[in-house]
Design an enzyme around this catalytic site. Structure first.
Site, PDB file in Angstrom:
ATOM      1  N   LYS A  39       4.499 -12.004 -19.871  1.00 44.24           N
ATOM      2  CA  LYS A  39       4.952 -11.697 -21.234  1.00 44.24           C
ATOM      3  C   LYS A  39       5.305 -12.950 -22.008  1.00 44.24           C
ATOM      4  CE  LYS A  39       8.268  -9.200 -19.759  1.00 44.24           C
ATOM      5  NZ  LYS A  39       9.596  -9.584 -19.866  1.00 44.24           N
ATOM      6  N   ARG A  98      13.719  -2.626 -23.823  1.00 44.48           N
ATOM      7  CA  ARG A  98      13.428  -2.498 -22.408  1.00 44.48           C
ATOM      8  C   ARG A  98      13.888  -1.151 -21.869  1.00 44.48           C
ATOM      9  NH1 ARG A  98      13.151  -8.167 -20.095  1.00 44.48           N
ATOM     10  NH2 ARG A  98      12.890  -7.897 -17.878  1.00 44.48           N
ATOM     11  N   ARG A 115       6.594 -19.406 -10.173  1.00 38.62           N
ATOM     12  CA  ARG A 115       7.025 -19.504 -11.563  1.00 38.62           C
ATOM     13  C   ARG A 115       8.074 -20.595 -11.742  1.00 38.62           C
ATOM     14  NH1 ARG A 115       8.787 -14.663 -15.509  1.00 38.62           N
ATOM     15  NH2 ARG A 115      10.681 -14.416 -14.290  1.00 38.62           N
ATOM     16  N   ARG A 144      13.936 -20.011 -11.582  1.00 40.40           N
ATOM     17  CA  ARG A 144      15.027 -19.140 -11.994  1.00 40.40           C
ATOM     18  C   ARG A 144      15.689 -18.488 -10.793  1.00 40.40           C
ATOM     19  NH1 ARG A 144      12.557 -15.521 -16.604  1.00 40.40           N
ATOM     20  NH2 ARG A 144      13.729 -13.993 -15.413  1.00 40.40           N
ATOM     21  N   ARG A 171      14.149  -5.916  -9.617  1.00 34.93           N
ATOM     22  CA  ARG A 171      13.701  -5.955 -11.019  1.00 34.93           C
ATOM     23  C   ARG A 171      12.468  -5.094 -11.224  1.00 34.93           C
ATOM     24  NH1 ARG A 171      13.070 -11.989 -11.396  1.00 34.93           N
ATOM     25  NH2 ARG A 171      12.256 -11.752 -13.498  1.00 34.93           N
TER      26      ARG A 171
HETATM   27  P1  ADP Z   1      11.489 -10.889 -16.655  1.00 34.97           P
HETATM   28  O1  ADP Z   1      10.729 -10.037 -17.627  1.00 34.97           O
HETATM   29  O2  ADP Z   1      10.603 -11.778 -15.888  1.00 34.97           O
HETATM   30  O3  ADP Z   1      12.453 -10.113 -15.827  1.00 34.97           O
HETATM   31  P2  ADP Z   1      13.268 -11.843 -18.760  1.00 34.97           P
HETATM   32  O4  ADP Z   1      13.560 -13.254 -19.076  1.00 34.97           O
HETATM   33  O5  ADP Z   1      12.580 -11.029 -19.806  1.00 34.97           O
HETATM   34  O6  ADP Z   1      12.378 -11.918 -17.443  1.00 34.97           O
HETATM   35  O7  ADP Z   1      14.594 -11.075 -18.337  1.00 34.97           O
HETATM   36  C1  ADP Z   1      15.449 -11.548 -17.322  1.00 34.97           C
HETATM   37  C2  ADP Z   1      16.657 -10.641 -17.171  1.00 34.97           C
HETATM   38  O8  ADP Z   1      17.394 -10.605 -18.405  1.00 34.97           O
HETATM   39  C3  ADP Z   1      16.360  -9.177 -16.866  1.00 34.97           C
HETATM   40  O9  ADP Z   1      16.167  -8.951 -15.493  1.00 34.97           O
HETATM   41  C4  ADP Z   1      17.616  -8.493 -17.414  1.00 34.97           C
HETATM   42  O10 ADP Z   1      18.696  -8.593 -16.514  1.00 34.97           O
HETATM   43  C5  ADP Z   1      17.956  -9.305 -18.640  1.00 34.97           C
HETATM   44  N1  ADP Z   1      17.345  -8.729 -19.875  1.00 34.97           N
HETATM   45  C6  ADP Z   1      16.385  -9.300 -20.647  1.00 34.97           C
HETATM   46  N2  ADP Z   1      16.065  -8.496 -21.690  1.00 34.97           N
HETATM   47  C7  ADP Z   1      16.833  -7.389 -21.572  1.00 34.97           C
HETATM   48  C8  ADP Z   1      16.965  -6.183 -22.315  1.00 34.97           C
HETATM   49  N3  ADP Z   1      16.226  -5.934 -23.415  1.00 34.97           N
HETATM   50  N4  ADP Z   1      17.871  -5.259 -21.883  1.00 34.97           N
HETATM   51  C9  ADP Z   1      18.625  -5.472 -20.792  1.00 34.97           C
HETATM   52  N5  ADP Z   1      18.549  -6.577 -20.043  1.00 34.97           N
HETATM   53  C10 ADP Z   1      17.671  -7.541 -20.411  1.00 34.97           C
END
Ligand code: ADP
Ligand code: ZN
Length: 211
Positions: free
Chosen positions: A13, A88, A123, A156, A167
């Site tokens: 993404k 999300r 990653r 990360r 996740r």
């Molecule tokens: P990935 O899609 O690889 O998990 P992100 O950087 O998009 O990586 O998100 C990392 C973490 O940040 C998620 O596992 C979650 O805990 C939190 N997070 C990100 N966006 C949201 C959201 N819209 N709602 C709730 N938690 C979020």
């Protein structure tokens, strides 16, 4: 143009959102990056989010929604934006609708779970500007250094195998229902995520009807 990109953790993404940011000259807004920055700066939001992220859980809807509201009110968002990682959950998507935001499309990047577990091991992310890399599929020009700002590339903490599985199950349970939500609104576009970055990019542009 207002786009949201969804897909499993590590599905590409962020990388595709960066590509679209350049192509359409509109900001790429990553809720994950905003939250990680808040954590490193130890802001109240960061402190509230820390434990959820570490476990691989989602940060509570109200926290994320108010954060996104604030960001979308900034002047650079007027011409549109690419949301990466928001909404999300169904409540987040509903909150966005009640803010009066109408998306042009919701782009889903599809990747199998087994491929995700493999990919996340490689990653990396810039510790300064959060640009995404992959040791094999999207390597930096100089090993361990960000192409854009020279910052050090890091792994990360939430990319540990155990957390990745959590996740993924959170993704299936809470985020995948959004496919139906956007399908019902005729906004869903799907692109297959591939090993090679260029192939994914091609699929994404095709799904969006640009080339
Ligand atoms: P990935 O899609 O690889 O998990 P992100 O950087 O998009 O990586 O998100 C990392 C973490 O940040 C998620 O596992 C979650 O805990 C939190 N997070 C990100 N966006 C949201 C959201 N819209 N709602 C709730 N938690 C979020
Ligand atoms: Zn950087």
């Amino acid at each position: 143009m207002k786009i949201t990109i969804m897909g499993p953790p590590g599905g590409g993404k962020g990388t595709q959102a960066e590509m679209l940011e350049k192509r359409f000259a509109i900001p790429h807004i990553s809720t994950g990056a905003i939250i990680r920055k808040a954590i490193s700066e130890r802001t109240p939001l960061g402190l509230a989010a820390q434990d959820y992220i570490a476990k691989g859980d989602l940060v509570p809807d109200d926290v994320v929604i108010s954060m996104v509201k604030e960001r979308l009110a900034e002047p650079d968002c007027e011409a549109g934006y690419i949301l990466d990682g928001f909404p999300r959950t169904i409540p987040q998507a509903e909150a966005m609708e009640s803010m009066g935001i109408n998306l042009d499309c919701a782009l889903e990047i599809r990747v199998d779970d087994e491929d995700i577990v493999q990919r996340l091991g490689g990653r990396r992310e810039c510790s300064v500007c959060a640009a995404p890399y992959h040791v094999r599929y999207n390597p930096p020009k100089t090993e361990g250094k960000c192409d854009k700002c020279g910052g050090e590339l890091i792994r990360r903490a939430d990319d540990a195998a155990e957390t990745v599985r959590e996740r993924l199950s959170v993704y299936h349970a809470q985020t995948e229902p959004l496919r139906r939500f956007y399908q019902e609104r005729s906004l869903l576009r799907t692109a297959k995520g591939c090993e090679e970055l260029a192939d994914t990019t091609k699929n994404v542009l095709e799904a969006l009807g640009v080339n």
